[in-house]
Design an enzyme around this catalytic site. Sequence first.
Site, PDB file in Angstrom:
ATOM      1  N   ARG A  27       0.822  -1.220   0.000  1.00 56.89           N
ATOM      2  CA  ARG A  27       0.000   0.000   0.000  1.00 56.89           C
ATOM      3  C   ARG A  27       0.851   1.263   0.000  1.00 56.89           C
ATOM      4  O   ARG A  27       0.425   2.300   0.529  1.00 56.89           O
ATOM      5  CB  ARG A  27      -0.967   0.024   1.181  1.00 56.89           C
ATOM      6  CG  ARG A  27      -2.142  -0.933   1.032  1.00 56.89           C
ATOM      7  CD  ARG A  27      -3.179  -0.693   2.111  1.00 56.89           C
ATOM      8  NE  ARG A  27      -4.168  -1.758   2.138  1.00 56.89           N
ATOM      9  CZ  ARG A  27      -4.887  -2.087   3.197  1.00 56.89           C
ATOM     10  NH1 ARG A  27      -4.736  -1.424   4.336  1.00 56.89           N
ATOM     11  NH2 ARG A  27      -5.771  -3.051   3.152  1.00 56.89           N
ATOM     12  N   ARG A  31      -3.014   6.025   0.387  1.00 57.98           N
ATOM     13  CA  ARG A  31      -3.710   7.047   1.147  1.00 57.98           C
ATOM     14  C   ARG A  31      -2.836   7.877   2.073  1.00 57.98           C
ATOM     15  O   ARG A  31      -3.290   8.877   2.614  1.00 57.98           O
ATOM     16  CB  ARG A  31      -4.816   6.366   1.950  1.00 57.98           C
ATOM     17  CG  ARG A  31      -5.838   5.655   1.076  1.00 57.98           C
ATOM     18  CD  ARG A  31      -6.693   4.687   1.871  1.00 57.98           C
ATOM     19  NE  ARG A  31      -5.908   3.559   2.353  1.00 57.98           N
ATOM     20  CZ  ARG A  31      -6.363   2.657   3.210  1.00 57.98           C
ATOM     21  NH1 ARG A  31      -7.589   2.751   3.674  1.00 57.98           N
ATOM     22  NH2 ARG A  31      -5.595   1.658   3.601  1.00 57.98           N
ATOM     23  N   ARG A  40      -6.899  11.393  -6.111  1.00 59.49           N
ATOM     24  CA  ARG A  40      -8.124  10.605  -5.897  1.00 59.49           C
ATOM     25  C   ARG A  40      -9.386  11.442  -6.097  1.00 59.49           C
ATOM     26  O   ARG A  40     -10.415  10.929  -6.560  1.00 59.49           O
ATOM     27  CB  ARG A  40      -8.085  10.010  -4.477  1.00 59.49           C
ATOM     28  CG  ARG A  40      -9.344   9.278  -4.022  1.00 59.49           C
ATOM     29  CD  ARG A  40      -9.542   7.983  -4.756  1.00 59.49           C
ATOM     30  NE  ARG A  40     -10.737   7.305  -4.291  1.00 59.49           N
ATOM     31  CZ  ARG A  40     -11.953   7.544  -4.728  1.00 59.49           C
ATOM     32  NH1 ARG A  40     -12.160   8.500  -5.631  1.00 59.49           N
ATOM     33  NH2 ARG A  40     -12.978   6.858  -4.263  1.00 59.49           N
ATOM     34  N   ASP A  77      -6.719  -3.158  -7.352  1.00 55.63           N
ATOM     35  CA  ASP A  77      -7.425  -3.676  -6.180  1.00 55.63           C
ATOM     36  C   ASP A  77      -7.721  -5.155  -6.384  1.00 55.63           C
ATOM     37  O   ASP A  77      -7.916  -5.612  -7.519  1.00 55.63           O
ATOM     38  CB  ASP A  77      -8.743  -2.918  -5.953  1.00 55.63           C
ATOM     39  CG  ASP A  77      -9.345  -3.239  -4.590  1.00 55.63           C
ATOM     40  OD1 ASP A  77      -8.903  -2.629  -3.594  1.00 55.63           O
ATOM     41  OD2 ASP A  77     -10.222  -4.112  -4.509  1.00 55.63           O
ATOM     42  N   TYR A 152     -15.055 -12.296  -0.011  1.00 57.23           N
ATOM     43  CA  TYR A 152     -15.825 -11.092  -0.341  1.00 57.23           C
ATOM     44  C   TYR A 152     -17.005 -11.438  -1.245  1.00 57.23           C
ATOM     45  O   TYR A 152     -18.111 -10.889  -1.085  1.00 57.23           O
ATOM     46  CB  TYR A 152     -14.932 -10.066  -1.028  1.00 57.23           C
ATOM     47  CG  TYR A 152     -13.940  -9.394  -0.121  1.00 57.23           C
ATOM     48  CD1 TYR A 152     -14.298  -8.285   0.643  1.00 57.23           C
ATOM     49  CD2 TYR A 152     -12.631  -9.856  -0.029  1.00 57.23           C
ATOM     50  CE1 TYR A 152     -13.384  -7.652   1.465  1.00 57.23           C
ATOM     51  CE2 TYR A 152     -11.701  -9.230   0.801  1.00 57.23           C
ATOM     52  CZ  TYR A 152     -12.088  -8.135   1.540  1.00 57.23           C
ATOM     53  OH  TYR A 152     -11.180  -7.521   2.357  1.00 57.23           O
TER      54      TYR A 152
END
Length: 343
Positions: A27, A31, A40, A77, A152
Amino acid sequence: MSEGSKPRLLRALAGETLDRPPVWFMRQAGRSLPEYRELRTRAKDFIAFCHNPEMAAEATLQPMRRFPLDAAIVFADILLIPRALGQEVWFEAGEGPRLGELPPLESLADQVEASTERLSAIGETLARVRAELEPDRALIGFAGAPWTVATYMIEGRGSDRTGARTYAYEHPEKLDRLLDILVESTARYLVMQAKSGAQVLKLFESWAEGLAEDVFERIVIRPHIAIIEQVRAAGIDTPFIGFPRGAGALVETYAEKVPVQAVALDTQASAALGRKIQAGGKTIQGALDNLLLRAGGPALDARVDALIAQWNDRPYIFNLGHGVLPDTPIEHIERTIRRVTGR
C-alpha cells in the site's frame, strides 16, 4: 541486463544475499500521501480510478518519486476480478467494498475468458509505469488469492470471514468450483500483467487466518499451486511472492509446498520461522508492524535494525507485515527507508 543493473528486488528473489535488503511497502501507492489524496478527488469513484491507466500509473509512480524504494507495485485492487466476472462491486466511502449477490457459478465460469479483456486497463497501467520507471527499480503486479477474493464474493463485504468459512464446510463442492473459476481467471490476469511489464507477481491471501490444516491445504495451498502452474504453462517465468497473511505456523507448510520464490511474512512471524523458510531455499519478505511504522520513535528504529540483523544474512526483502496505514506520518516512512538503504 548486467547483474549490477538488475533490480535489487529481482536479485533477492533469485536467491542472492545482498549488502542490504531491497525495500518496498505494501500500500505504498495510496492514502498516506497528500499527492495521492489530491489525485483521488479527480476520479468518479475508486473502481473508475483503478481502471484509468493514466491516473493509476500516476498513483503507482508517486511514492517512487518521493522515496528511494526498490520496487513499485501497480495501483489496482483485489476485487477487480469479481467485477470482471460479472458480480456487482462498489466501494462505500469510509466503509470499504460492497458486493452484490453471488451470481450462479456457471455464469461466473462463462465470463472467465472475457474477464481478462475487462481488466486490460491494468495491463496498460503496467506498461505506462514500466516505460517511466528506472531500469534498476522493479515493477510488481498482483492479484488477490482465490480464497480471499471468494470471502468477499460470498459475504458481500469485509468481515471476520465467519460466513465464508461456514460456507466452506456446508458447501464444499460449490466453494471448490468457485475457487477453480477464480484460479483460471486469476492466472489469465497475471499472465496479462507479466506480458504488460510486471517483473514480479504477488498473490495476496489476506484472510488466511483461522483455517484448520486440512482446510488451509484445500483452499489456500491447492489454488496457489494451480495458479502458478497455469502461469508457467503460458510460458511466463516471472518470480512469485506469496503472502498467506495470518496463517501462523502453517506458513511453513505453505513455503514447502507452493512454488513461490518468496514468502511474505506478517507481523507475528518469529525470527526462527523466517530463518527456517530461508534455510529451505526461499526468500522471505516482511514483517514490520504497520502500527509501529505509524507510531515511530526509538522502538521503530530498533525493530528495523533487528529485522535486518536477524534475516539479512540470507535472501530477504524489507517490507511491512500489512499495508501502510493512511495516517502514517511521511517522516516515519522516510526515516525507515533511510535506515534500510542508507540514503
